[in-house]
Design a protein around this motif. Sequence first.
Motif, PDB file in Angstrom:
ATOM      1  N   ALA A 271       0.894  -1.166  -0.109  1.00 19.43           N
ATOM      2  CA  ALA A 271       0.037  -0.099  -0.023  1.00 19.43           C
ATOM      3  C   ALA A 271       0.777   1.412   0.092  1.00 19.43           C
ATOM      4  N   SER A 272       2.042   1.199   0.453  1.00 13.16           N
ATOM      5  CA  SER A 272       2.921   2.593   0.493  1.00 13.16           C
ATOM      6  C   SER A 272       3.245   2.735  -0.971  1.00 13.16           C
ATOM      7  N   TYR A 273       3.363   1.840  -1.916  1.00 14.41           N
ATOM      8  CA  TYR A 273       3.692   2.090  -3.593  1.00 14.41           C
ATOM      9  C   TYR A 273       2.462   2.808  -3.978  1.00 14.41           C
ATOM     10  N   ALA A 274       1.325   2.293  -3.499  1.00 17.08           N
ATOM     11  CA  ALA A 274       0.037   2.750  -3.976  1.00 17.08           C
ATOM     12  C   ALA A 274       0.003   4.023  -3.744  1.00 17.08           C
ATOM     13  N   SER A 275       0.258   4.616  -2.236  1.00 16.43           N
ATOM     14  CA  SER A 275       0.423   5.884  -1.977  1.00 16.43           C
ATOM     15  C   SER A 275       1.410   6.810  -2.850  1.00 16.43           C
ATOM     16  N   LEU A 276       2.435   6.067  -2.872  1.00 13.02           N
ATOM     17  CA  LEU A 276       3.597   7.003  -3.563  1.00 13.02           C
ATOM     18  C   LEU A 276       3.140   7.231  -5.015  1.00 13.02           C
TER      19      LEU A 276
END
Length: 283
Positions: A271-276
């Motif tokens: 999910a951090s990569y989705a945010s980024l």
Amino acid sequence: MERIDIKGPYNFEQVLNRHALDPLNQIDLQERSVKVPLIVNGDKQVVKVTATGTTEEPSFDLSGKTSEAIIARLREIFQWDQPLDDIHAHFRHTDLAPIFKEHVGTPLVLDFDPYNCLLKCIVHQQLNLKFAHTLTQRFVTTFGTEKDGAYFYPDPEKLANVKIEELRELQFSGRKAEYAIGVARAIVEGKLELQKLHDKSDDEIMEELVKLKGIGPWTVQNFLMFGLGRPNLFPIADIGLQNALKKLYNMDRKPSKEEMEGYKPSWEPYASYASLYLWRSIE
């Protein structure tokens, strides 16, 4: 001079563009380089990282004093050992596929030091990005140190003795000044040991940090993401993410908390990569 070769895709231009938003960072876009201030075993060192490869075949030259510990820290900061192929494959069958295709090879790069990251998160609270960077620059150039053209945040021992009025002169609010000084004092007094956070879970870190005055869930989530590189954060209170999702789904309003919670399961455990990548989509 050390040479580092890593597995692609890895788009260092995206890394430099993100870091160039912060005027404290010493970036040369034409040379494709950044000066990285590091504190390793209490010693301040500056290493210049220059990209010499391509997105598909990335490589980097390191100039300055290097050691195994310094190279290990650079690998952590720039996430050189995180294969992005697996992450792109995960998102290939989600609604975020077009964004991941457009920004292929964008890594989740960390701030240069977890302590810096936590202080920066506090400074940035409830400010527009431009003034937040301006205020951080004033803070670091006033109370920090400079070496070889790179800036180090003020040591906790120094910040712990700064007066609230001194930060107010830089345009800190009284509360924000109190929060920043409070973090430094917690470190000096041994109540907060940042190095030990690496071995704790996201939930344990959240529970510990929100006990500090002025630190809420948004600050901790950003610290987990950009201070420690945790891969599965999705800060639903972030206005940028709300605006990115509004754009993605052609909504006439920002998504609700419940809607945002509903998006996250298909993006886990990245999910951090989705945010980024959502942030990148509106930058």
